[in-house]
Structures are given as C-alpha cells and as structure tokens.
Scaffold this active site. Structure first.
Site, PDB file in Angstrom:
ATOM      1  N   LYS A  22      35.249  66.372  47.622  1.00  0.00           N
ATOM      2  CA  LYS A  22      34.631  65.064  47.889  1.00  0.00           C
ATOM      3  C   LYS A  22      34.279  64.358  46.572  1.00  0.00           C
ATOM      4  O   LYS A  22      34.593  63.187  46.396  1.00  0.00           O
ATOM      5  CB  LYS A  22      33.386  65.294  48.755  1.00  0.00           C
ATOM      6  CG  LYS A  22      32.726  64.036  49.246  1.00  0.00           C
ATOM      7  CD  LYS A  22      31.911  64.286  50.495  1.00  0.00           C
ATOM      8  CE  LYS A  22      30.579  64.962  50.223  1.00  0.00           C
ATOM      9  NZ  LYS A  22      29.629  64.115  49.476  1.00  0.00           N
ATOM     10  N   SER A  23      33.656  65.074  45.662  1.00  0.00           N
ATOM     11  CA  SER A  23      33.240  64.441  44.397  1.00  0.00           C
ATOM     12  C   SER A  23      34.449  63.928  43.611  1.00  0.00           C
ATOM     13  O   SER A  23      34.431  62.825  43.060  1.00  0.00           O
ATOM     14  CB  SER A  23      32.489  65.457  43.528  1.00  0.00           C
ATOM     15  OG  SER A  23      31.283  65.830  44.128  1.00  0.00           O
ATOM     16  N   ASP A 318      24.599  71.886  46.889  1.00  0.00           N
ATOM     17  CA  ASP A 318      25.018  71.532  48.253  1.00  0.00           C
ATOM     18  C   ASP A 318      25.230  72.764  49.131  1.00  0.00           C
ATOM     19  O   ASP A 318      25.412  72.646  50.340  1.00  0.00           O
ATOM     20  CB  ASP A 318      26.319  70.713  48.201  1.00  0.00           C
ATOM     21  CG  ASP A 318      26.094  69.347  47.566  1.00  0.00           C
ATOM     22  OD1 ASP A 318      24.934  68.883  47.541  1.00  0.00           O
ATOM     23  OD2 ASP A 318      27.068  68.743  47.086  1.00  0.00           O
TER      24      ASP A 318
HETATM   25  C1  S3P Z   1      27.506  64.704  43.739  1.00  0.00           C
HETATM   26  C2  S3P Z   1      26.386  65.129  43.074  1.00  0.00           C
HETATM   27  C3  S3P Z   1      25.286  65.850  43.743  1.00  0.00           C
HETATM   28  C4  S3P Z   1      25.713  66.422  45.074  1.00  0.00           C
HETATM   29  C5  S3P Z   1      26.469  65.424  45.888  1.00  0.00           C
HETATM   30  C6  S3P Z   1      27.717  64.961  45.163  1.00  0.00           C
HETATM   31  C7  S3P Z   1      28.527  63.955  42.974  1.00  0.00           C
HETATM   32  O1  S3P Z   1      24.217  64.949  43.960  1.00  0.00           O
HETATM   33  O2  S3P Z   1      24.590  66.885  45.795  1.00  0.00           O
HETATM   34  O3  S3P Z   1      26.845  65.984  47.139  1.00  0.00           O
HETATM   35  O4  S3P Z   1      29.654  63.776  43.495  1.00  0.00           O
HETATM   36  O5  S3P Z   1      28.256  63.566  41.846  1.00  0.00           O
HETATM   37  P1  S3P Z   1      23.102  64.640  42.819  1.00  0.00           P
HETATM   38  O6  S3P Z   1      23.748  64.005  41.685  1.00  0.00           O
HETATM   39  O7  S3P Z   1      22.108  63.731  43.489  1.00  0.00           O
HETATM   40  O8  S3P Z   1      22.497  65.972  42.476  1.00  0.00           O
END
Ligand code: S3P
Length: 431
Positions: A22-23, A318
């Site tokens: 996803k990221s 996560d």
């Molecule tokens: C993500 C960063 C994380 C993660 C989220 C996706 C990202 O959040 O929990 O599901 O894609 O950069 P945070 O940056 O708020 O920790």
C-alpha cells in the site's frame, strides 16, 4: 456485506501471492504524477486507499490508465505541472494520501481543499501542518487547523528547514521531504526512530539524492524528476502479516507467501515472531526495483511471550493488532509499549483490540501506550465489530480462525488494503 462469519480452522496450507504494498503503491502514483514521462506501475494495489490517491492525482491533471492484472500507466505533466483541482480532493480513509499530498500541494501556486471519511476527519493533521508552516506554507483546517476539512492556500516561494520530528512517522517525514523538492535551500528531517523509508528509496529511483546520516535524511530542491519506465510494487508485508500469524498459531500449517517486501524498515514482524519462536524462512531473496523482496515460508510453531518496544515499534506499527492475536496463543506474557501512535490510526487500535478480542473472551490489559497480554488463552465464539478498520477486521478473522470462530460486523473495510482477504482465507483452509 453487513457481517461475515469466520469458522475455526484446523490448519492453513498452500501458496498465495501477497497483494501490492500500500505504501509503495501510493508513492508510485504520486511520484509518477510529478514526472513528465510515462511510468508503468506493476503489481499496483487496486484497493480503496490507493484508488483515493489515483482519484486525487487525476483531479490534479495527471492521466492514469488502469490496465488489467494490477498494471497502471501514469502520465504526469512534470514537477511543476499539477493543475488546480476544480472540486474538493477526497482522501477517503487514507492517511497516506492526505498527508503526502499535503506536502506536495501546500507548495503549489494554486488553491486546494481536502476532505475524507469519518475516520480521516479525526486523524491529526497538526503534525504535518506545523513543519509545512515553518517552510512558509499556509494551511487552514477545522478546529484551529488540527483536522480536515482543510484548505491549502497558494504558496509563494517556500524555504527548506531542518525539522526534528516528535514522533516517528513516515507520513510526516515524506510530506516534509516532498515539500523540500519545491523549497529554496535544502530540507532535512530527523526522526526519533527510523520509520519506513519508501519515500527516500523512490526519490533515489526518480533521480533525487536523499542523503541519510543516522536518523536524519535530507533533500535539495530539483527542477524535474527522472522517472524510471517501470515500477514493480513488492507484496505488502503488512498484508502477509495475517498469514504469518495464522500459519504460526494454527497447528499443521504450512504457507508459502510469494513476493513479500522485506525492506528492513518494515520487517519488525519477522523479528518479533522469530524471537517468539516462529518458524519462518526467507527464500528467493531478490530486488524488486528499489525494494528487497522474498518468498516467505511459514510453518506452525509454539510461540512464547515477548517484549515489543522502542525502535522496533515503527517497523511493525500496522502489525500490532495481529501480533496481539499471536500473543494470545503464546506461552507466557507479551508486553507492548511505546505504541501510543496506535490511538490515532484508522481507529484507536489499542482500545479496539482490547474491546473486540475481549468479546471473544480474551483478557488484555490496555495501557496508555500499549498492551499487556497473557498467553495461553482459550477463545470462545463472539460477535465483534471491525470499527470499520481494515486491520482490525483481518486480525479478528485470524483470532476467530485459531479460536472458536467469530462473526465480524462491517467486514467490507478489508477493501482498504486487501480486497481479496476473505477469498484468500477460504482458499488456504485445509480441512
Ligand atoms: C504509512 C506510514 C505509517 C503507517 C501507515 C502507512 C506510509 O503511518 O501506519 O499505514 O505509507 O507512510 P505513520 O506515518 O502515521 O506512522
């Protein structure tokens, strides 16, 4: 779908391809949309969150061609080629869409407005607005600019800053680094612990050096991005996590999880499960563009309790809901601390995990910044609420599978990150 019942299961066996990360999927569309040559994205995660990013990029004048088999072709108009959107940008449920695009759009010479769903309107935005304001951006939002809806005022010349982040957050780090591309002078971000570094890796793939020194990363402004022709998105270890836990705690299980991203800033779950006694091996390690991937073989094992705290927290943030499920089936106590960020995710996950697993008879102690979980618990059947949070729904499914079944209300939220989750679960059951 109002509810789904997950029956208990003796074992999980088989092979599955893990859907795209996803990221990395979000970032691939954003970066490609800031380039001026077409980029083909393979193994893109066609799930609701990443589709929110696509719609926002389209509203900003980027062309996105959706192809079959998880392929996408993105044609941007260059680093300075985004267009003022006519309507409100809807980030849906997606914190990554909202926070990263805020970094990009706060520096544009045009006006834009963000909204999102009920969950997103409760998630903190001050953490992004603060550094961007120091750079000279003007952002106003609901409740003294703490929450969306939020308006981004056309920016004049913004300046680079050296920003020390109070919390380890890849979304905040990324927003500031992306703004840094448009700033005068260089921009650096220092985190308390290292969070996922997909933005830094993708900056490098697009020809922008991201200089790392310890916990500090810096970028200098550029005139344009040099896009790769193809981006291969690795499988999402956060989605693989459900099978890593299920394959471990269900006796006689054996699962081969293909094409899983093993970027070291994401593999906290492997470290913790291995320390707990899990039997997970990495096969066929290779590179998928800028990201390392492997096939993961997981076989049943008896877990023991552990302590999860400190620098590992951002590397498995996560996965904590499903790790809480693993801890219920371990021998001995598991203590999770330093995880207060879970309170500001899609739902308050510390509260939701304690309440919903409690409905299955589990006893967990909720702390301000974590959980204390006694292992060796026997779960009963129960009706649990997903809180419309995808990772809650999938974690509850694994609890029901290894316990005595579960009925999950509002399970359709799995569309956010793993649309085929329940179908995959059905295909891996070995009755
Ligand atoms: C993500 C960063 C994380 C993660 C989220 C996706 C990202 O959040 O929990 O599901 O894609 O950069 P945070 O940056 O708020 O920790």
């Amino acid at each position: 779908m109002q509810q789904i019942t997950v029956k208990p299961c003796k074992a999980l066996r088989g092979t599955t391809y893990i859907p795209g990360d996803k990221s990395v999927s979000h970032r691939s569309v954003m970066f490609a949309g800031l380039a001026d040559t077409p980029v083909v994205i393979r193994n893109f995660l066609y799930a609701a969150d990443c589709c929110s990013t696509i719609s926002c990029m389209e509203a900003l004048g980027v062309q996105v061609e959706r192809r079959a088999d998880g392929e996408l072709c993105v044609q941007g108009n260059g680093l300075h080629g985004l267009k003022e959107p006519i309507g409100v940008l809807d980030a849906g449920n997606s914190g990554t869409t909202l926070r990263l695009l805020t970094g990009i759009l706060a520096c544009q010479p045009f006006f834009s407005v963000f909204s999102g769903d009920a969950s997103l309107t409760k998630r903190p935005m001050a953490r992004v607005i603060k550094p961007l304001s120091q750079m000279g951006c003007t952002i106003v939002g609901r409740q003294q600019s703490k929450y969306i809806p939020m308006a981004l005022v056309p920016a004049a010349q913004i300046r680079g800053i050296d920003y020390t982040m109070p919390v380890a957050s890849a979304q905040v780090k990324s927003a500031v680094l992306l703004a840094g591309l448009f700033a005068k002078g260089s921009t650096s971000v220092t985190e308390p612990f290292l969070s996922r570094d997909h933005t830094e890796r993708m900056l490098e793939s697009f020809g922008v050096p991201a200089k790392r020194e310890g916990l500090t990363v810096s970028v200098a402004p550029v005139d344009s991005l040099t896009a790769p022709e193809v981006i291969e998105v690795p499988g999402d270890i956060s989605s693989a996590a459900f099978w890593l836990v299920a394959g471990t705690i269900l006796p006689n299980s054996r699962l081969l999880l293909r094409n899983v991203g093993i970027n070291p800033t994401r593999t906290g779950i492997l470290d913790v499960l291995t320390a707990m006694g899990a039997n997970i091996s990495l096969e066929n390690e290779r590179l998928s563009g800028a990201e390392p991937v492997a096939d993961l073989l997981v076989q049943s094992a008896q877990l023991r309790g552990t302590e999860i705290k400190g620098e590992i927290i951002p590397r498995l943030i996560d996965e904590i809901p499903v790790l809480a499920v693993a801890a219920l089936f371990a021998q001995g106590k598991t203590v999770i601390s330093g995880a207060e960020e879970l309170r500001v995710k899609e739902t308050d996950r510390l509260k939701a995990v304690t309440a919903e697993l409690g409905k299955l008879g589990a006893v967990l102690e909720e702390k301000a910044d974590g959980l204390i979980i006694e292992g060796g618990q026997c779960l009963k059947f129960g009706v649990c609420h997903s809180h419309d949070d995808h990772r809650m729904a999938m974690s509850l499914a694994i609890a029901g599978l290894a316990g005595n079944g579960v009925e999950i209300t509002e399970p359709e939220c799995v569309r956010i990150s793993y649309p085929d989750f329940f179908e995959t679960l059905a295909s891996l059951r070995a009755e």
